[in-house]
Design an enzyme around this catalytic site. Sequence first.
Site, PDB file in Angstrom:
ATOM      1  N   SER A 144      21.180  23.700 -45.307  1.00 54.21           N
ATOM      2  CA  SER A 144      22.079  23.021 -46.243  1.00 54.21           C
ATOM      3  C   SER A 144      21.372  22.917 -47.586  1.00 54.21           C
ATOM      4  O   SER A 144      20.136  22.958 -47.656  1.00 54.21           O
ATOM      5  CB  SER A 144      22.405  21.613 -45.723  1.00 54.21           C
ATOM      6  OG  SER A 144      23.026  20.820 -46.717  1.00 54.21           O
ATOM      7  N   TYR A 157      19.975  13.307 -41.820  1.00 53.21           N
ATOM      8  CA  TYR A 157      20.619  14.617 -41.894  1.00 53.21           C
ATOM      9  C   TYR A 157      19.854  15.531 -42.844  1.00 53.21           C
ATOM     10  O   TYR A 157      19.535  16.680 -42.500  1.00 53.21           O
ATOM     11  CB  TYR A 157      22.064  14.472 -42.371  1.00 53.21           C
ATOM     12  CG  TYR A 157      22.701  15.813 -42.675  1.00 53.21           C
ATOM     13  CD1 TYR A 157      23.133  16.642 -41.649  1.00 53.21           C
ATOM     14  CD2 TYR A 157      22.841  16.264 -43.994  1.00 53.21           C
ATOM     15  CE1 TYR A 157      23.685  17.884 -41.917  1.00 53.21           C
ATOM     16  CE2 TYR A 157      23.399  17.500 -44.270  1.00 53.21           C
ATOM     17  CZ  TYR A 157      23.821  18.306 -43.236  1.00 53.21           C
ATOM     18  OH  TYR A 157      24.360  19.545 -43.513  1.00 53.21           O
TER      19      TYR A 157
END
Length: 261
Positions: A144, A157
């Site tokens: 990401s 995360y």
Amino acid sequence: MELQLKGTTALVTGASSGLGIAYATEFARRGADVVLVARREDRLRELADRLTSECGVVATVVPADLAAPGAAAALHADVEARGIRVHALVNNAGFGLHDPFLDADAARTAEMIDLNVNALVALTRAFLPAMAAAGRGLVVNIASTGAFAPCPTMAVYGATKAFVLSFTEALAHEVHARGVQVLAVCPGATATEFRSVSGLHADRMETGSQTPEQVVATTFRALDKGRIGSVVSGGRNALLATLTGWVPRRFATTMAARMLS
């Protein structure tokens, strides 16, 4: 030159929605058989039927909760028992939580680490040796743009994706000489179920959002060129990732906090 995938098999995790569907579809379009893995069996069977009908490939459905203890080993054993040799592994399964660390559910946070990190490493360790022995293979790990800076309100995360990026880039260097191409893909906001699962505000995800197909197209452009290590999907995201490396870490954290608030 486009990768020749006819006669190979790609295993895609998180194949019941979003990026997983898009990756499985592109592999099948290029002639690869697919192994579809996710918890929602009904969705996997719908996808398998479509890919078999449209692309003429073999689509194998393996329902699994990869966050469960021993799930990666069980999946590998299942695939081996079916006589399937996996040539490409796409570690796409994962999720995020948008909450301050102290407010987030501890069990759900641990599950996120198990899926985003532990399952990804275990699956890579399970399937990579056969690729290296054959002198051919692909491993695609979904990271990401959150991997490039700390992510307040998504601290765990972001940390899992930073792990995925670092792990993948190092692994790519280790196994490249053995014929295995390893790539971390770093999307930014993408139109998937991620926003509803994570609890992110929809408007935060809409600005500059890509489609899953655009992310997959970026991935295959890189793979077709023989690229290893990592690739950022989307020009705006690539610019932000580059700028993050140039500014002080504290400033990058502050900016990330504003974007995620």
